[in-house]
Design a protein around this motif. Structure first.
Motif, mmCIF file in Angstrom:
data_model
loop_
_atom_site.group_PDB
_atom_site.id
_atom_site.type_symbol
_atom_site.label_atom_id
_atom_site.label_comp_id
_atom_site.label_asym_id
_atom_site.label_seq_id
_atom_site.Cartn_x
_atom_site.Cartn_y
_atom_site.Cartn_z
ATOM 1 N N SER A 56 45.729 29.091 62.855
ATOM 2 C CA SER A 56 46.193 27.966 63.682
ATOM 3 C C SER A 56 47.711 27.874 63.700
ATOM 4 O O SER A 56 48.300 27.406 64.688
ATOM 5 N N HIS A 57 48.357 28.303 62.620
ATOM 6 C CA HIS A 57 49.819 28.324 62.595
ATOM 7 C C HIS A 57 50.371 29.593 63.237
ATOM 8 O O HIS A 57 51.405 29.572 63.894
ATOM 9 N N TRP A 58 49.667 30.701 63.021
ATOM 10 C CA TRP A 58 50.128 31.986 63.533
ATOM 11 C C TRP A 58 50.163 32.008 65.062
ATOM 12 O O TRP A 58 51.074 32.580 65.666
ATOM 13 N N ILE A 59 49.206 31.362 65.701
ATOM 14 C CA ILE A 59 49.063 31.454 67.150
ATOM 15 C C ILE A 59 50.254 30.842 67.876
ATOM 16 O O ILE A 59 50.563 31.225 69.024
ATOM 17 N N ILE A 60 50.954 29.912 67.225
ATOM 18 C CA ILE A 60 52.097 29.263 67.889
ATOM 19 C C ILE A 60 53.406 29.553 67.153
ATOM 20 O O ILE A 60 54.390 28.844 67.358
ATOM 21 N N ARG A 61 53.426 30.585 66.318
ATOM 22 C CA ARG A 61 54.671 30.907 65.593
ATOM 23 C C ARG A 61 55.721 31.348 66.617
ATOM 24 O O ARG A 61 55.437 31.992 67.620
ATOM 25 N N GLY A 62 56.953 30.974 66.335
ATOM 26 C CA GLY A 62 58.043 31.313 67.242
ATOM 27 C C GLY A 62 58.344 30.236 68.256
ATOM 28 O O GLY A 62 59.382 30.272 68.914
ATOM 29 N N PHE A 63 57.435 29.271 68.398
ATOM 30 C CA PHE A 63 57.664 28.156 69.327
ATOM 31 C C PHE A 63 58.117 26.919 68.546
ATOM 32 O O PHE A 63 57.662 26.682 67.424
ATOM 33 N N ALA A 64 58.985 26.139 69.160
ATOM 34 C CA ALA A 64 59.379 24.864 68.557
ATOM 35 C C ALA A 64 58.192 23.902 68.585
ATOM 36 O O ALA A 64 57.229 24.098 69.331
ATOM 37 N N VAL A 65 58.295 22.862 67.768
ATOM 38 C CA VAL A 65 57.215 21.877 67.689
ATOM 39 C C VAL A 65 56.961 21.253 69.060
ATOM 40 O O VAL A 65 57.903 20.825 69.743
ATOM 41 N N ASP A 66 55.706 21.235 69.466
ATOM 42 C CA ASP A 66 55.272 20.666 70.750
ATOM 43 C C ASP A 66 55.827 21.413 71.966
ATOM 44 O O ASP A 66 55.823 20.882 73.083
ATOM 45 N N GLN A 67 56.280 22.657 71.785
ATOM 46 C CA GLN A 67 56.833 23.429 72.889
ATOM 47 C C GLN A 67 55.980 24.642 73.251
ATOM 48 O O GLN A 67 56.339 25.408 74.151
ATOM 49 N N ALA A 68 54.868 24.854 72.568
ATOM 50 C CA ALA A 68 54.004 25.996 72.850
ATOM 51 C C ALA A 68 53.263 25.771 74.162
ATOM 52 O O ALA A 68 53.039 24.627 74.577
ATOM 53 N N PRO A 69 52.870 26.842 74.857
ATOM 54 C CA PRO A 69 52.059 26.689 76.077
ATOM 55 C C PRO A 69 50.778 25.909 75.778
ATOM 56 O O PRO A 69 50.234 26.004 74.667
ATOM 57 N N PRO A 70 50.290 25.129 76.738
ATOM 58 C CA PRO A 70 49.115 24.274 76.481
ATOM 59 C C PRO A 70 47.905 25.037 75.945
ATOM 60 O O PRO A 70 47.206 24.530 75.058
ATOM 61 N N HIS A 71 47.641 26.247 76.485
ATOM 62 C CA HIS A 71 46.446 26.967 76.026
ATOM 63 C C HIS A 71 46.588 27.421 74.581
ATOM 64 O O HIS A 71 45.613 27.393 73.819
#
Length: 335
Positions: A56-71
């Motif tokens: 769950s953390h790996w999938i959005i690594r590299g993105f700022a908090v609340d800045q990841a794509p919706p999917h």
């Protein structure tokens, strides 16, 4: 590139793990090694939860908090909720609360679906986010309370550490995450993995003590020509195993119970409580053949006075069964 840092190995770009991610992988690997040794079902479920938590953390690594794509945010939050559910299931299995597994499954599926839908369709809804935060925290708090209740009265730090790690579980959310010190998330993740390993090792140590007690009792029975040496060994070993402050064995003589062996009690206690009439509590224990915990505060006035003098807050009374009926009781008293 969303990974931020990477190594090139043989022409293939390999994401480089951060310190927090490296710690998570190491703890997962250590848990798998421990599972190979102890083969505990609850540990297997916990490892599945750890894998879901890491993913769950790996999938959005590299993105700022609340800045990841919706999917990606939907997958991440759903994976986090699934991880919380698996962690909680591991605690329920560990504490033998199997009747709570089905309600947990239903709640976890519902909250997981809601987390994904909220991230996709209502990402900016404050009420929706608060509802999500409250939902998974209720599950986490339930697990923490259940674990502490099951280990209440035992001087062990591991259950408290595991319960504390449940209270630190959280989704990244800008209004909250910005207020959290940078190193706290790393410490919370490390605590989550290490505390469960500590719990497994503590249980293994307890099983070792139980085996030593059984071996001591078996040896005593084999060597004893009379029951007194055997009962002395039994009282001594069980007192040490349960970390009790006092212990005594009573023999049933007519309508009275007489102390035959004792450890950790004063002579005044023996004179006052050496011969005890069978009251309703003791009669129920002897008749049903099941142990019971008697709190000092709920004991009769005469008994309560002597228990308080000795510093006992509760007494575990177990019937000692013969071939056809109970022949006495074994009491283990704790402060």
């Amino acid at each position: 590139m969303p990974f931020g840092y990477a190594n090139v190995v043989g022409g293939v770009i390999v994401p480089q793990l951060t310190a927090q991610e490296s710690a998570g992988v190491i703890l997962l690997a250590a848990s798998i090694l421990v599972l190979r040794t102890f083969r505990e079902r609850y540990l297997f479920i916990w490892i599945l939860g750890g894998a879901a938590y890491f993913a769950s953390h790996w999938i959005i690594r590299g993105f700022a908090v609340d800045q990841a794509p919706p999917h990606l945010d939907a997958i991440s939050q759903a994976g986090f909720i699934a991880a919380v559910g698996l962690f909680t299931a591991a605690v329920f299995i560990y504490t033998r609360a199997k009747k709570l597994i089905l309600p947990l499954l239903l709640v976890t599926v519902a909250v997981t679906a809601y987390a994904a839908l909220r991230a996709l369709y209502w990402p900016d809804s404050l009420i929706g986010r608060v509802a999500l935060e409250v939902s998974y925290r209720i599950v986490a708090v339930t697990a923490a309370v259940q674990l502490i209740r099951s280990r209440w009265g035992r001087w062990e730090i591991a259950p408290w550490l595991v319960s504390g790690s449940f209270l630190l579980l959280h989704l990244d959310w800008t209004p909250v995450t910005q207020q959290v010190p940078a190193g706290l998330a790393f410490a919370a993740d490390a605590l989550l993995g290490l505390s469960m390993l500590l719990l497994v090792f503590d249980d293994a140590k307890v099983r070792g003590r139980r085996l030593r007690v059984i071996n001591a009792l078996t040896t005593s029975i084999a060597k004893a020509k009379q029951y007194e040496p055997m009962m002395t060994t039994a009282v001594e070993e069980l007192k040490g195993l349960m970390r009790a402050r006092g212990a005594w064995f009573r023999v049933l003589e007519g309508d009275r119970l007489v102390i035959a062996q004792h450890l950790g009690v004063s002579q005044e206690f023996l004179r006052a409580m050496g011969n005890l009439d069978i009251d309703e509590t003791l009669r129920g224990i002897l008749h049903e053949g099941k142990p019971a915990v008697v709190r000092t505060s709920s004991a009769s006035e005469a008994v309560r006075e002597h228990l308080e003098v000795e510093g006992f807050r509760h007494v575990l009374i177990a019937p000692v069964l013969g071939k056809k009926s109970a022949i006495g009781t074994l009491a283990l008293a704790s402060a």
